[in-house]
Design a protein around this motif. Structure first.
Motif, PDB file in Angstrom:
ATOM      1  N   GLY A 161       1.154  -0.736   0.241  1.00  0.00           N
ATOM      2  CA  GLY A 161      -0.091  -0.280  -0.313  1.00  0.00           C
ATOM      3  C   GLY A 161       1.108   1.552   0.218  1.00  0.00           C
ATOM      4  O   GLY A 161       0.483   2.473   0.030  1.00  0.00           O
ATOM      5  N   THR A 162       2.016   1.138  -0.432  1.00  0.00           N
ATOM      6  CA  THR A 162       3.010   1.775  -0.231  1.00  0.00           C
ATOM      7  C   THR A 162       3.704   2.909  -1.343  1.00  0.00           C
ATOM      8  O   THR A 162       4.743   3.388  -1.287  1.00  0.00           O
ATOM      9  N   PRO A 163       3.796   1.789  -2.273  1.00  0.00           N
ATOM     10  CA  PRO A 163       4.818   2.494  -3.935  1.00  0.00           C
ATOM     11  C   PRO A 163       4.795   3.629  -4.362  1.00  0.00           C
ATOM     12  O   PRO A 163       6.006   4.415  -4.463  1.00  0.00           O
ATOM     13  N   PHE A 164       3.282   4.318  -4.420  1.00  0.00           N
ATOM     14  CA  PHE A 164       3.556   5.650  -5.246  1.00  0.00           C
ATOM     15  C   PHE A 164       3.670   6.270  -3.717  1.00  0.00           C
ATOM     16  O   PHE A 164       4.152   7.671  -4.402  1.00  0.00           O
ATOM     17  N   ARG A 165       3.362   6.875  -2.125  1.00  0.00           N
ATOM     18  CA  ARG A 165       3.983   7.710  -2.118  1.00  0.00           C
ATOM     19  C   ARG A 165       5.420   7.467  -1.443  1.00  0.00           C
ATOM     20  O   ARG A 165       5.329   8.486  -1.863  1.00  0.00           O
ATOM     21  N   HIS A 166       6.428   6.508  -1.580  1.00  0.00           N
ATOM     22  CA  HIS A 166       7.915   5.856  -1.991  1.00  0.00           C
ATOM     23  C   HIS A 166       8.299   7.629  -2.981  1.00  0.00           C
ATOM     24  O   HIS A 166       8.929   7.820  -3.447  1.00  0.00           O
ATOM     25  N   ALA A 167       7.528   7.026  -4.268  1.00  0.00           N
ATOM     26  CA  ALA A 167       7.491   7.020  -5.291  1.00  0.00           C
ATOM     27  C   ALA A 167       7.186   8.854  -5.376  1.00  0.00           C
ATOM     28  O   ALA A 167       8.222   9.932  -6.342  1.00  0.00           O
ATOM     29  N   ILE A 168       6.788   9.337  -4.801  1.00  0.00           N
ATOM     30  CA  ILE A 168       6.007  10.772  -4.828  1.00  0.00           C
ATOM     31  C   ILE A 168       7.206  11.927  -4.006  1.00  0.00           C
ATOM     32  O   ILE A 168       7.961  12.514  -4.106  1.00  0.00           O
ATOM     33  N   ASP A 169       7.712  10.824  -2.912  1.00  0.00           N
ATOM     34  CA  ASP A 169       8.491  11.133  -2.139  1.00  0.00           C
ATOM     35  C   ASP A 169      10.146  10.983  -2.856  1.00  0.00           C
ATOM     36  O   ASP A 169      10.899  12.696  -2.655  1.00  0.00           O
ATOM     37  N   GLU A 170      10.021  10.244  -3.566  1.00  0.00           N
ATOM     38  CA  GLU A 170      11.492  10.292  -4.277  1.00  0.00           C
ATOM     39  C   GLU A 170      11.494  10.893  -5.015  1.00  0.00           C
ATOM     40  O   GLU A 170      12.347  10.986  -5.493  1.00  0.00           O
ATOM     41  N   LYS A 171      10.256  11.618  -5.428  1.00  0.00           N
ATOM     42  CA  LYS A 171      10.521  12.680  -7.386  1.00  0.00           C
ATOM     43  C   LYS A 171      10.507  11.757  -8.220  1.00  0.00           C
ATOM     44  O   LYS A 171      11.409  12.194  -9.308  1.00  0.00           O
ATOM     45  N   LEU A 172      10.799  10.365  -7.981  1.00  0.00           N
ATOM     46  CA  LEU A 172      10.898  10.013  -9.033  1.00  0.00           C
ATOM     47  C   LEU A 172       9.298   9.828  -9.584  1.00  0.00           C
ATOM     48  O   LEU A 172       9.121   9.823 -11.339  1.00  0.00           O
ATOM     49  N   VAL A 173       8.763  10.492  -9.528  1.00  0.00           N
ATOM     50  CA  VAL A 173       7.207  10.752 -10.227  1.00  0.00           C
ATOM     51  C   VAL A 173       7.246  11.439 -10.175  1.00  0.00           C
ATOM     52  O   VAL A 173       7.022  12.804  -9.218  1.00  0.00           O
ATOM     53  N   ASP A 174       6.574  12.837 -11.453  1.00  0.00           N
ATOM     54  CA  ASP A 174       5.051  13.980 -11.191  1.00  0.00           C
ATOM     55  C   ASP A 174       3.756  13.243 -11.190  1.00  0.00           C
ATOM     56  O   ASP A 174       3.150  13.163 -11.660  1.00  0.00           O
ATOM     57  N   PRO A 175       4.166  13.624  -9.416  1.00  0.00           N
ATOM     58  CA  PRO A 175       2.007  13.248  -9.443  1.00  0.00           C
ATOM     59  C   PRO A 175       0.919  14.447 -10.392  1.00  0.00           C
ATOM     60  O   PRO A 175       0.041  14.502 -10.213  1.00  0.00           O
ATOM     61  N   ARG A 176       1.696  15.588 -10.472  1.00  0.00           N
ATOM     62  CA  ARG A 176       0.189  16.615 -11.406  1.00  0.00           C
ATOM     63  C   ARG A 176       0.333  15.670 -13.168  1.00  0.00           C
ATOM     64  O   ARG A 176      -0.408  16.273 -13.136  1.00  0.00           O
ATOM     65  N   ARG A 177       0.709  14.702 -13.137  1.00  0.00           N
ATOM     66  CA  ARG A 177       0.997  14.215 -14.161  1.00  0.00           C
ATOM     67  C   ARG A 177       1.273  11.931 -14.079  1.00  0.00           C
ATOM     68  O   ARG A 177       0.480  11.507 -14.677  1.00  0.00           O
ATOM     69  N   MET A 178      -0.337  12.675 -13.216  1.00  0.00           N
ATOM     70  CA  MET A 178      -0.568  10.788 -12.668  1.00  0.00           C
ATOM     71  C   MET A 178      -2.155  10.796 -12.011  1.00  0.00           C
ATOM     72  O   MET A 178      -3.062  11.682 -12.041  1.00  0.00           O
ATOM     73  N   VAL A 179      -2.488   9.951 -13.031  1.00  0.00           N
ATOM     74  CA  VAL A 179      -3.378   9.361 -12.623  1.00  0.00           C
ATOM     75  C   VAL A 179      -3.999   7.997 -11.788  1.00  0.00           C
ATOM     76  O   VAL A 179      -3.269   7.200 -12.665  1.00  0.00           O
ATOM     77  N   GLN A 180      -4.831   8.176 -11.368  1.00  0.00           N
ATOM     78  CA  GLN A 180      -5.481   6.784 -10.699  1.00  0.00           C
ATOM     79  C   GLN A 180      -6.409   6.510 -10.598  1.00  0.00           C
ATOM     80  O   GLN A 180      -7.755   7.321 -10.341  1.00  0.00           O
ATOM     81  N   ILE A 181      -6.901   5.340 -11.639  1.00  0.00           N
ATOM     82  CA  ILE A 181      -8.672   5.234 -11.891  1.00  0.00           C
ATOM     83  C   ILE A 181      -8.981   3.319 -11.050  1.00  0.00           C
ATOM     84  O   ILE A 181      -8.099   2.990 -11.459  1.00  0.00           O
ATOM     85  N   GLY A 182     -10.374   3.995 -10.515  1.00  0.00           N
ATOM     86  CA  GLY A 182     -10.470   2.536 -10.069  1.00  0.00           C
ATOM     87  C   GLY A 182     -10.623   2.618  -8.504  1.00  0.00           C
ATOM     88  O   GLY A 182     -10.967   1.756  -7.879  1.00  0.00           O
TER      89      GLY A 182
END
Length: 316
Positions: A161-182
């Motif tokens: 339940g943690t991978p995308f929190r770590h990814a945002i914190d580590e700046k691996l992803v741009d959360p403004r370009r992230m879509v979560q569906i479902g």
């Protein structure tokens, strides 16, 4: 090496690789490498996802490789192989995460992209670390019943339940370009989506997806991801358990298999650089239907990669 020819060898024969691709444990110069991640040390409820890659491969012989009304087959457009599994300890999530990241980084050094077959969703963090290291901050299309932006609990830093929190914190992803569906179901606290929304993630709940429809949701994905390198992560529990019962945390009220496959067709309009299909737990499956669906999703993602990058080559 070539795929096993279904006109020569029946689809249920020979050693199972994904879609009967050649097995190459040290691939190089390929467009996409399929790799298994047999691990469920981050699972919080029903275990068994460590057996997912083997089950998916077993069912994947069903697919010939040429989609109806699509013209050339995927493997006429891109070069792929099955690299086998990452050997992951079941006893220590930090060691497993490090080994997964190291292996995925090695694969990306000599190949264009990977399709990872899980395995629980915690290992998507290793995939995002490896992919971001090559491409920079990533856009993300994340299909799931759960946002997976929770903090650590039970002392487990890297649970599923943690991978995308770590990814945002580590700046691996741009959360403004992230879509979560479902996204749907139940959470321990009413503020469980505040972290993602507070960082600019576009969350589309199942109810909103139903109101939007598949085409409008696909437009939203295209607009949000733009021209950034795109990572696509599919947790099979995004589908209703009627379509995917073989998973660790099923949530009623999900998308249909047809909706998910239709939505993924927008990926070829974007710039995909990596994929995963996670959380298949065959111990809870019926007749292999979840593994068959995971195979179909993987095949769709490979085709969309071929579509995107063939267009890219032709425009150069």
């Amino acid at each position: 090496m070539e795929r096993i020819d279904t006109n020569v060898s029946p689809r249920y024969a020979q050693i199972p690789t994904f879609m009967r691709l050649p097995h190459d444990p040290e691939p190089g110069g390929l467009d996409v490498v399929v790799v298994g991640a047999p691990y469920d040390g981050g699972t919080s409820y029903r275990p068994g996802a460590r057996f997912g890659p083997r089950s998916i491969r077993g069912e994947s012989g069903l697919i010939h490789g040429v989609g109806i009304d699509r013209g050339p087959g995927t493997f006429d457009l891109i070069r792929c192989a099955d690299a086998g599994d990452i050997d992951l300890t079941p006893f220590n999530m930090h060691i497993a995460m490090d080994h997964a990241q190291r292996r995925l980084t090695e694969l990306l050094a000599d190949n264009g992209a990977f399709l990872m077959l899980g395995g629980d969703h915690s290992l998507t963090l290793a995939a995002l670390r490896a992919t971001s290291d090559k491409h920079g901050p990533l856009a993300v299309l994340h299909l799931d019943a759960h946002s997976d932006t929770n903090p650590a609990f039970y002392g487990g830093e890297y649970h599923h339940g943690t991978p995308f929190r770590h990814a945002i914190d580590e700046k691996l992803v741009d959360p403004r370009r992230m879509v979560q569906i479902g996204i749907r179901g139940h959470n321990p606290k009413p503020d469980s989506l505040d972290y993602a929304r507070g960082h600019g993630v576009r969350i589309v709940t199942t109810d909103e997806f139903t109101a939007l429809g598949t085409e409008a949701a696909a437009r939203l994905v295209r607009e949000t991801a733009g021209d950034a390198p795109l990572y696509v992560s599919v947790d099979v529990d995004v589908m209703d358990p009627a379509f995917a019962p073989g998973t660790g945390t099923p949530a009623p009220g999900g998308l249909t298999s047809r909706e998910v496959l239709a939505l993924l067709r927008c990926v070829g309009d974007l710039r995909p650089v990596g994929f995963d299909v996670m959380e298949v737990s065959p111990l809870y499956d019926h007749g292999g239907i979840t593994s068959i669906l995971a195979t179909e999703i993987g095949a769709e993602l490979l085709y969309q990669y071929a579509r995107a990058h063939t267009h890219e080559r032709n425009s150069q």
